[in-house]
Design an enzyme around this catalytic site. Structure first.
Site, PDB file in Angstrom:
ATOM      1  N   ASP A   1      42.837  -7.316  20.245  1.00 38.28           N
ATOM      2  CA  ASP A   1      43.823  -6.297  19.889  1.00 38.28           C
ATOM      3  C   ASP A   1      43.764  -5.997  18.389  1.00 38.28           C
ATOM      4  O   ASP A   1      44.652  -6.374  17.627  1.00 38.28           O
ATOM      5  CB  ASP A   1      45.219  -6.771  20.297  1.00 38.28           C
TER       6      ASP A   1
ATOM      7  N   HIS B   1      46.651  -1.575  19.977  1.00 36.86           N
ATOM      8  CA  HIS B   1      47.729  -0.822  20.625  1.00 36.86           C
ATOM      9  C   HIS B   1      48.595  -0.082  19.615  1.00 36.86           C
ATOM     10  O   HIS B   1      49.263   0.899  19.959  1.00 36.86           O
ATOM     11  CB  HIS B   1      48.572  -1.721  21.542  1.00 36.86           C
TER      12      HIS B   1
ATOM     13  N   SER C   1      53.978  -6.175  15.683  1.00 41.29           N
ATOM     14  CA  SER C   1      52.618  -5.923  16.162  1.00 41.29           C
ATOM     15  C   SER C   1      51.761  -5.447  14.999  1.00 41.29           C
ATOM     16  O   SER C   1      52.141  -4.549  14.255  1.00 41.29           O
ATOM     17  CB  SER C   1      52.627  -4.854  17.255  1.00 41.29           C
TER      18      SER C   1
END
Length: 732
Positions: free
Chosen positions: A215, A80, A666
């Protein structure tokens, strides 16, 4: 027992600070005992040194974190986080968001986009005295003085064009630090799984657990042949990092100590109770509803046009993530009485403060008065600011502001409009083409204009611009006219306006430029009001924080700054948690969970090749310990695997730990006690979202993609042998 009661008891006992803290690297020696207790064996002094492994392998993306994993500039981050890079290279013919992407050679690695950068932090320096030098007592002049001092420090730091420097506030203006970062300007896409792997579970699973998300994505840093940063060129060569992370393919097990290094965005743990109440009662609900409306519109229009779906994929994912986080915060405030907990802490602080005769007893009262004005200003300006949301209007406003700022000496220009900013300014104007559709932008802007028209707080200059719009139909026609008559949809036209004078803007017939000119003075007046208020807060907040820090130290509690986008380290252990009565969530998920969740319908539509590999047990005849190791696999040929009894029983996909993370973390590397990569941080559990305001160790968990799943995908599913050969794989 209710979570609220658990949280209150934990807080009052002082145990709330277990594993809590988003620490500045220089602070690591001060918590060396805590690191040792968690099994972090790498010396604390080494972690404090940004020139040493592993910290010099950690990089920022400007909005996420990543890390070098090979001597050839290979970088790993979240899927992402690389979403816009994948989107940039996708089109209706090759939709890499849906299909995934793998470059089998460096020659096949495309640019990640003109805006993509890697930032390598080389030094962080305390500049508090310099920032606070020769400041005026007048609020606006004080704010301007702080900004002037910061810009002077940045200018001196950026004597080499290959570096980007920034001065960040810590402890709400009590301290300031200068960060110096090497900029990598040529970033390329290397390997990304399809979205059905990288975002398996989609918005439904976002912030939830158990998770089964792959991810991850690989990028590569390129530089000129002289080894210096350069813009994209086919002549560029892979960057050679000072170090790169070793990867421990044995992964981790429950109870293992881990730490995370990265760039957490923002937390509010030292904010007042009144600020939490404003956020929970007005700010978060208002923003969540706004995002939901935009999401619904984009999804509807994207459903009818695949080109729109691809262009707005990154925007949609970002808004959906923000909206779910806001809703999670609101739900968390209901489940856990965080307002009550913070108020009790605040009351205890005030009682402690009264015992100090030398302390400023009015420190909170003075701050509260300013915060009340700030909250009112935010509410008053909300609809007017939203009414200017058009992408093309935003571009026109920025361009006119640039023309005005160019009339000043560079040192006196507003940050964002100095010569140092022009490359990124240009790149932003270019990038509009990759995530803009006139019909979508028009629809979204019209929604915001209708909200503005329907509320009582009007601004005369905007009302004049909408003067002939006496009905919804009139407003819609007027907006349609803006898009029909503008030339700002053309990239070369937008870029040409960067060199025009204010007079040329003021005589333009382009409707968006005319509106930008008309709104400019009002926007500048509102900006000056905000700056004056910030000038007052630049005195009140540090005074409050100084007292709070003394209070924390008196109670022997950890003192670390709120997250502000700068490099931090946090530690913890691999651990599950009790999410509800009689419901304990295990720390690991397995491949079999993907099959169990698979429905064939987005977002639970795992690729057939992944399902086939799982169903065929194509992760080894022999599953050794907690890592997949098939003696026939590429990995085992490299590592000389031997068949041993199975313990874990599968390939782990995601796992939980108690590390203290937030947005911006992230893509952060999750490292074991020896500083070896064992996973990537990508999310938090739903119950833990409120950690931005309050860290509760009983339920606060971060979610990571296990490095063993990444290796399995590379080896067994996508045959990324060329990349695996670059990795430094180790085993215990």
């Amino acid at each position: 027992m209710r979570i609220a009661l658990i949280a209150a008891l934990t807080l009052s006992s002082g145990l709330a600070f277990a594993d809590e803290g988003q620490w500045q690297p220089y602070q690591m020696p001060s918590i060396a005992d805590k690191l040792q207790h968690r099994g972090i064996d790498i010396p604390a002094k080494q972690l404090a040194d940004l020139s040493q492994y592993p910290m010099n392998a950690v990089v920022g993306l400007g909005y996420c974190t990543a890390s070098f994993v090979s001597p050839q500039g290979l970088v790993v981050t979240n899927h992402h986080c690389a979403y816009r890079a994948i989107q940039y290279n996708s089109n209706t013919e090759h939709n890499y968001l849906a299909e995934g992407f793998l470059a089998k050679s460096q020659q096949q690695e495309p640019s990640a986009g003109p805006n993509e950068r890697l930032y390598i932090t080389e030094s962080v320096t305390d500049v508090t005295k310099q920032v606070n030098a020769n400041l005026s007592d007048e609020p606006l002049a004080r704010y301007q003085g702080i900004e002037r001092n910061k810009k002077a420090l940045i200018k001196e730091c950026e004597s080499d064009d290959n570096y980007r420097c920034s001065v960040s506030s810590f402890h709400n203006g009590l301290e300031f630090y200068l960060s110096k970062q090497l900029i990598i300007r040529d970033v390329r896409l290397v390997y990304a799984p399809p979205e059905s792997v990288g975002a398996f579970g989609g918005d439904i699973d976002n912030y939830e657990y158990p998770r089964h998300s792959g991810d991850f994505t690989f990028l590569r840093a390129y530089v000129g042949k002289d080894g210096k940063p350069a813009t994209y060129s086919t002549d560029n060569v892979p960057y050679t990092p000072k170090s790169y992370l070793k990867i421990n393919a044995n992964g981790v097990k429950a109870g293992d100590g881990v730490f995370v290094a990265g760039y957490p965005g923002s937390t509010s743990r030292y904010r007042l109770t009144s600020e939490l109440e404003f956020a929970s009662q007005w700010l978060y609900p208002t923003y969540a509803a706004h995002y939901q409306q935009k999401i619904d519109t984009i999804e509807q229009m994207g459903g009818a046009d695949n080109g729109i779906k691809i262009k707005y994929a990154g925007t949609l994912a970002s808004m959906a993530n923000r909206m779910k986080k806001l809703n999670g915060l609101l739900d968390g405030f209901k489940a856990t009485d965080i307002v009550g907990i913070k108020q009790n802490r605040e009351n205890d602080f005030l009682a402690w403060l009264k015992q100090d005769k030398n302390a400023n007893q009015q420190v909170i009262a003075e701050l509260e008065s300013l915060l009340a004005k700030q909250h009112k200003l935010t509410q008053t300006n909300y609809y007017f600011e939203n009414a200017q949301s058009s992408t093309l209007l935003s571009a026109a406003k920025s361009l006119y502001r640039l023309a005005k700022e160019k009339q000043k000496d560079d040192a006196d220009r507003e940050a964002g409009y100095q010569e140092r900013d022009m490359k990124m300014f240009t790149a932003r104007l270019k990038r509009i083409d990759t995530s803009f559709d006139a019909n979508v932008d028009k629809t979204l802007w019209l929604q915001d204009l209708n909200e503005y028209v329907d509320q009582p707080l009007k601004v005369k200059v905007l009302d004049n611009a909408l003067s002939r719009a006496s009905s919804d139909e009139d407003l819609s026609n007027k907006v349609a006219g803006f898009y029909a008559l503008t030339e700002l949809t053309d990239q070369s036209t937008r870029l040409a306006w960067m060199d025009k004078s204010p007079a040329e803007f003021e005589s333009s017939n382009d409707p968006f430029i005319r509106l930008a000119v008309a709104l400019h003075d009002t926007n500048m007046q509102l900006e000056q009001e905000q700056k004056t208020l910030r000038g007052k807060l630049s005195v009140a907040r540090p005074a409050y924080m100084s007292a709070v820090i003394n209070y924390y130290k008196a109670n022997d509690w950890p003192v670390y700054p709120d997250a502000n986008g700068t490099l931090r380290i946090t530690y913890g252990m691999v651990d599950g948690y009790q999410s509800a009565d009689a419901l304990y969530k295990q720390p690991f998920t397995r491949l079999e969970g993907i099959v169990a969740k698979h429905t064939g319908v987005e977002p639970f539509n795992a690729p057939e090749k992944v399902l086939n590999a799982i169903k065929a047990n194509d992760y080894g005849e022999h599953r050794i310990g907690s890592v997949y190791q098939d003696p026939r696999s590429w990995f085992c040929k490299l590592m000389s695997c031997e068949a041993k009894p199975n313990e874990f029983g599968s390939v782990p996909v995601n796992f939980l730990s108690s590390v203290d993370t937030t947005g911006g973390n992230s893509g952060s590397p999750v490292l074991n006690g020896q500083g070896e990569l064992v996973g990537l941080n990508f999310d938090s559990t739903y119950e833990a979202i409120t950690k931005d305001w309050f860290f509760n160790p009983t339920i606060t968990r971060a979610v990571h993609v296990d490095v063993r799943y990444i290796l399995w995908m590379m080896d067994k599913v996508d045959n990324a042998d060329n990349l695996m050969e670059e990795l430094d794989l180790v085993k215990d």
